[in-house]
Design a protein around this motif. Structure first.
Motif, PDB file in Angstrom:
ATOM      1  N   LYS A   1      57.951 -17.136  57.040  1.00 22.85           N
ATOM      2  CA  LYS A   1      56.909 -16.523  57.865  1.00 22.85           C
ATOM      3  C   LYS A   1      57.085 -16.931  59.336  1.00 22.85           C
ATOM      4  O   LYS A   1      56.940 -16.107  60.245  1.00 22.85           O
TER       5      LYS A   1
ATOM      6  N   THR B   1      48.936 -20.497  58.931  1.00 20.70           N
ATOM      7  CA  THR B   1      47.794 -20.897  58.106  1.00 20.70           C
ATOM      8  C   THR B   1      46.915 -19.697  57.781  1.00 20.70           C
ATOM      9  O   THR B   1      46.440 -19.552  56.640  1.00 20.70           O
ATOM     10  N   ARG B   2      46.713 -18.822  58.759  1.00 19.01           N
ATOM     11  CA  ARG B   2      45.897 -17.621  58.513  1.00 19.01           C
ATOM     12  C   ARG B   2      46.571 -16.671  57.527  1.00 19.01           C
ATOM     13  O   ARG B   2      45.910 -15.825  56.923  1.00 19.01           O
ATOM     14  N   ALA B   3      47.888 -16.824  57.353  1.00 18.46           N
ATOM     15  CA  ALA B   3      48.622 -15.970  56.416  1.00 18.46           C
ATOM     16  C   ALA B   3      48.583 -16.560  54.997  1.00 18.46           C
ATOM     17  O   ALA B   3      49.478 -16.334  54.189  1.00 18.46           O
ATOM     18  N   GLU B   4      47.555 -17.358  54.725  1.00 17.51           N
ATOM     19  CA  GLU B   4      47.277 -17.896  53.388  1.00 17.51           C
ATOM     20  C   GLU B   4      48.214 -19.020  52.968  1.00 17.51           C
ATOM     21  O   GLU B   4      48.437 -19.243  51.778  1.00 17.51           O
ATOM     22  N   PHE B   5      48.747 -19.745  53.938  1.00 16.38           N
ATOM     23  CA  PHE B   5      49.495 -20.957  53.633  1.00 16.38           C
ATOM     24  C   PHE B   5      48.616 -22.144  53.988  1.00 16.38           C
ATOM     25  O   PHE B   5      47.810 -22.070  54.925  1.00 16.38           O
ATOM     26  N   ASP B   6      48.776 -23.247  53.242  1.00 16.92           N
ATOM     27  CA  ASP B   6      47.957 -24.407  53.581  1.00 16.92           C
ATOM     28  C   ASP B   6      48.490 -25.067  54.852  1.00 16.92           C
ATOM     29  O   ASP B   6      49.614 -24.823  55.290  1.00 16.92           O
ATOM     30  N   ARG B   7      47.655 -25.893  55.456  1.00 15.12           N
ATOM     31  CA  ARG B   7      47.970 -26.501  56.747  1.00 15.12           C
ATOM     32  C   ARG B   7      49.235 -27.364  56.671  1.00 15.12           C
ATOM     33  O   ARG B   7      50.034 -27.386  57.600  1.00 15.12           O
TER      34      ARG B   7
ATOM     35  N   ALA C   1      55.940 -23.132  48.707  1.00 15.68           N
ATOM     36  CA  ALA C   1      55.069 -22.905  49.865  1.00 15.68           C
ATOM     37  C   ALA C   1      55.802 -23.247  51.157  1.00 15.68           C
ATOM     38  O   ALA C   1      55.686 -22.525  52.160  1.00 15.68           O
TER      39      ALA C   1
END
Length: 203
Positions: free
Chosen positions: A62, A82-88, A55
């Motif tokens: 990204k 984060t909006r690209a499906e990665f956690d914070r 991740a």
């Protein structure tokens, strides 16, 4: 847990099969760096560490992709990742890494953006502050940047005049156009006093 197969997938990912079942997708480069191969045994802790490393690497990729296209503030970049499906956590780590590499600097970004908004878009101070805040620049830095430009804002009236001449040339003769011009100039971030100072001075 035994890795029984590794299959390539799109977006430089690899599907791990654990004990004969499709389990998780992992960044292929991370997999290669760690030397993970079919037949390896992983416990829960090792699998969790692998997923975290995957991740982190993908979030950094990204971040680089986004920064190639245009500059970002730290907060803006973190939110996009984060909006690209990665956690914070992965997003924040990627942002910190970009900052360490010298690819991300909120002070420089805020100064460049403010300069563009003031000079090219002819925005007023209020609108510039709003735009900087929306990009995630903190209030203390906004205040510092605005102070830098405050001595250069003697051209406020010239900016208003330029907008009027370009978009609302009839504002001084036509009341309807005048109302539209005033509303537009407010959206640009100018106050009533500034707007009417220009409108009235040339009537």
């Amino acid at each position: 847990m035994k890795i029984t197969d590794i299959a390539p997938r799109r977006h430089r990912l690899s599907q791990l099969y654990i004990d004969g079942e499709a389990a998780v997708k992992v960044d292929t480069e991370t997999l290669l760096r760690r030397g993970i191969a079919i037949g390896d045994e992983l416990d829960d802790e090792e699998l969790h560490a692998l997923l975290q490393a995957s991740a982190k690497h993908r979030a950094e990729e990204k971040a680089l992709y986004l920064l190639e296209h245009r500059a970002h503030s730290k907060k803006e970049l973190e939110n996009k990742i984060t909006r690209a499906e990665f956690d914070r956590e992965a997003a924040r780590s990627a942002v910190e890494h970009m900052e360490e590499l010298g690819l991300l600097n909120d002070e420089d970004y805020a100064r460049r953006l403010a300069n563009e908004l003031f000079t090219r878009k002819k925005f007023g101070a209020r609108r510039v502050k709003q735009e900087l805040r929306q990009k995630g620049i903190d209030d203390a830095l906004i205040a510092a940047v605005m102070d830098e430009f405050s001595t250069e804002r003697s051209e406020t009236e010239e900016n208003i005049r330029a907008i009027l001449e370009r978009k609302y040339p009839m504002a001084r003769e036509d009341e309807k156009v005048r109302r539209r011009a005033v509303a537009a100039l407010q959206r640009y971030g100018y106050g009533f006093d500034e707007i009417f100072s220009v409108l009235n001075s040339e009537e």
